[in-house]
Structure formats: C-alpha cells, structure tokens
Scaffold this motif. Sequence first.
Motif, PDB file in Angstrom:
ATOM      1  N   GLY A 180       0.786  -1.223   0.000  1.00  0.00           N
ATOM      2  CA  GLY A 180       0.000   0.000   0.000  1.00  0.00           C
ATOM      3  C   GLY A 180       0.816   1.268   0.000  1.00  0.00           C
ATOM      4  N   LEU A 182       2.971   4.445  -1.643  1.00  0.00           N
ATOM      5  CA  LEU A 182       2.781   5.260  -2.832  1.00  0.00           C
ATOM      6  C   LEU A 182       3.761   4.819  -3.912  1.00  0.00           C
ATOM      7  CD1 LEU A 182       2.263   8.945  -1.654  1.00  0.00           C
ATOM      8  CD2 LEU A 182       0.563   7.208  -2.174  1.00  0.00           C
ATOM      9  N   LYS A 345      -0.005  14.268  -2.490  1.00  0.00           N
ATOM     10  CA  LYS A 345       0.676  13.097  -1.913  1.00  0.00           C
ATOM     11  C   LYS A 345       0.546  13.100  -0.391  1.00  0.00           C
ATOM     12  CE  LYS A 345       4.147  12.166  -5.487  1.00  0.00           C
ATOM     13  NZ  LYS A 345       4.363  13.384  -6.270  1.00  0.00           N
ATOM     14  N   LEU A 348      -2.616  11.443   0.524  1.00  0.00           N
ATOM     15  CA  LEU A 348      -2.537   9.997   0.314  1.00  0.00           C
ATOM     16  C   LEU A 348      -1.679   9.335   1.379  1.00  0.00           C
ATOM     17  CD1 LEU A 348      -2.104   9.904  -3.575  1.00  0.00           C
ATOM     18  CD2 LEU A 348      -4.191   9.455  -2.273  1.00  0.00           C
ATOM     19  N   PRO A 355      -6.417   1.541   1.602  1.00  0.00           N
ATOM     20  CA  PRO A 355      -6.878   1.748   0.225  1.00  0.00           C
ATOM     21  C   PRO A 355      -7.849   2.916   0.115  1.00  0.00           C
ATOM     22  CG  PRO A 355      -8.080  -0.065   1.215  1.00  0.00           C
ATOM     23  CD  PRO A 355      -7.016   0.331   2.207  1.00  0.00           C
ATOM     24  N   CYS A 385      -2.878   3.956  -6.788  1.00  0.00           N
ATOM     25  CA  CYS A 385      -3.476   3.620  -5.489  1.00  0.00           C
ATOM     26  C   CYS A 385      -4.551   2.574  -5.704  1.00  0.00           C
ATOM     27  CB  CYS A 385      -4.101   4.857  -4.843  1.00  0.00           C
ATOM     28  SG  CYS A 385      -2.911   6.080  -4.263  1.00  0.00           S
ATOM     29  N   ASN A 386      -4.705   1.702  -4.737  1.00  0.00           N
ATOM     30  CA  ASN A 386      -5.738   0.681  -4.824  1.00  0.00           C
ATOM     31  C   ASN A 386      -7.005   1.180  -4.136  1.00  0.00           C
ATOM     32  OD1 ASN A 386      -4.309  -1.435  -6.144  1.00  0.00           O
ATOM     33  ND2 ASN A 386      -3.125  -1.691  -4.273  1.00  0.00           N
TER      34      ASN A 386
END
Length: 388
Positions: A180, A182, A345, A348, A355, A385-386
Amino acid sequence: MTQIDTQHPSDANHNPLFKLGIVVNPFAGIGGALALKGSDGAEIREKALAMGAEKKANEKMAKALSILEALSGQFTVVTAAGDMGASVCDSLGIPFEVIYFPKATQTEGEDSEAAAKAMVEANVDLLLFAGGDGTARNICSVVGTQVPVLGVPAGCKIHSGVYCVSPSAAGQVVSQMIAGELVSEMDAEVRDIDENAFREGKVIAKHYGEMRVPAELTYVQAVKMGGKEDEALVLDDIAAYVSELMDDEPDTYFVMGSGSTVGAVMEFLGLENTLLGVDVVRQGELVASDVTAPDLLTLTKDKPTKVIVTVIGGQGHILGRGNQQLSPEFIRQIGKQNMLVVATKQKLQALQGKPLRLDTSDAALDAELAGAFTVITGYKDKVLCNAR
C-alpha cells in the motif's frame, strides 16, 4: 500443489486482497545464449531447443516473486497453467488460481495474449509478466492501458520501457504496491526490433504502443520544499495539469465532484464552484451548477464525459461521501476509465497505506471499480493507489 480455488479472498477487515496476475513466456530468451538473435517464431524456438537451449524465464520470475514471501497472506495470485506461471508459483509455495490453459506445451504469442486478456477480465491490480520485447508487444496488444503492468526481463532484447532493470527490482516494486505504499505511475513505451533485420546486422526498432507501468517512487525528488509539499503550489500544479487535459478534449463534459482539491481546479479555471456539490464544465465554461443525480444523467447521456473526484482526507473515500450525485447509473454510464482522481501526496500518505474507499451504495459496482486507480498528484505527476 498449492493451487487454490477462490474468486477473491478477503482479509480480516473484509477488504479484497491485492490481486496479482502472473504470465510467463517460458520460451523467452532461449535464443540469446546460442546467438540466434532472438526467440520469436516457432522455427527459432525449435532450433534453440534442438541445440540444447535452457528455458530461463521461470527462473527469473522466481527471483521477482521470492521477494514477496514476507507479504504472504496480503495478496492473491491468478495465473496461467504450467510453465506460463503455475509451475513457478507452485515451486515457491505461493497459492494461486489458474484462469488460462494453453492448448499446447510449446506456447506461442497468442497464448500470452489470451492469458493477458484473462487477467484483465479477472480485474487484477497488476499484471506481472516475464519475457522480452515480443512478449511486451503481445501483452500491449490486449491490455493497452486497462490495467497496470510490469515486466520481468527474460528476453534476448529489452528495448521496451515496461521492464524493470532486474527481476529483483520488479519484486521490490510489486511488494511496495501490495504493502500500500505510494508508487508512481508512468506511461512506458513498447518497442521491438525486426529480428530478421537484426540477424543481418541492422537494428530497426519500432513503436508498438504504451502501457501503464508502476515505478518506484522517490518521494523527495517528486515534491518541493526539501521533501515536503507546499499544498498551495501542489494544488496549482494539479489544476494546471487538469486544465491541459480539458483543453485536449474540448468536446468532453467534465463533471466536477465536491471537495477543496476539485475546488482548486475550478478556481484555477476562473469558474464559480459549488464546494459541497457537483458542477459541469465544457470548453472552459460552466455548463451547470450544483446538479442533481437525475439532471447529471440527462445532461451527459450519449456525450463524452469524464468525472473529477478527490480523496476525502483521513477516510480515503472517492465515491459516496459528499458526491452522491454521482449515482451508480452515472458511473456505469461513463465507465471507470473516465474517472479522474486528484489528490496531494500528503493526503494519500495520511491514509497510511489504507486503500481508497468506494461506497456507491451498489455493491456490485463497488466490486467492478475495485483495483488500481491513477491519482493525479501534480503536474504530469501520477501515482497508483488501490481502491476497495
């Protein structure tokens, strides 16, 4: 044998595990050591085997997959039967499901294509394949930009940009995705040379397309201010890139979802924005403000349409939080390929590897959308990204 029969196993939190597709061209590279200048074509492969050539592609795939041992239980594998993937998974004790069976022991390019097609239909998060430029051409002809791919170099010639520098490097990138972290995304070129011309001493390389490829993210090099993002500057970068995308598609309706990041794009465009609503833009002009779900369906029916959504900070939702106007009917109408996700970012990273979240109120649609999403994080800067 460690083959498993599963559709999509889940972890303790009931989130589908990372789904890795594996395809091996077992004959990749067999002509290299024998100075045959490639492995394309049944005659060359037969000649190489008659001369005692050894198949090394599975050995190289094993080097990549061995790095994933520490992540056991965090991913599931779908692959092709025999030496096209199942045998290497079995040798490493990796559970797998076979979703493609080649018709003959000596596989051809058509088998690589058929296996890749099966991976796309299985909605893999990443297609990892071993081969050379010929294999990359086969994969590209079927996959295109539908799912991210990554090549394990195993061929005689590696001119394409879809391959990692080594099998172990490929394993490292895949492990980052599964964990997971980046991981940047880039469009990489598929190139191949004319083997017949090469055997005559001529190098004639041709472009055959591009595929989406994960690339290890060096975070400090990707942001400003000594490794820390200046949010205002990054939002400007995101907005400038989205503005260029809009200019490239003047006839497309861009549906602007709610949230401050999308609001920054609207501000960059000089348009009024409904911060907690959904607006529609076309040719740099505001077409509709604060639209309802029925209005949106009517306005965009049978018209080229893309939607721009952002990530809810701390939660990770991209659908179902503050943008319920983007109904399941609308999302199905435009398709996942027309969803653009924008986020910094920092936002994220704050998810700490969790996720992105999908909550369309339609479980079947959530399952269809699950998997890798490209997230625009700056000017021509994207990460994978998932979403679950």
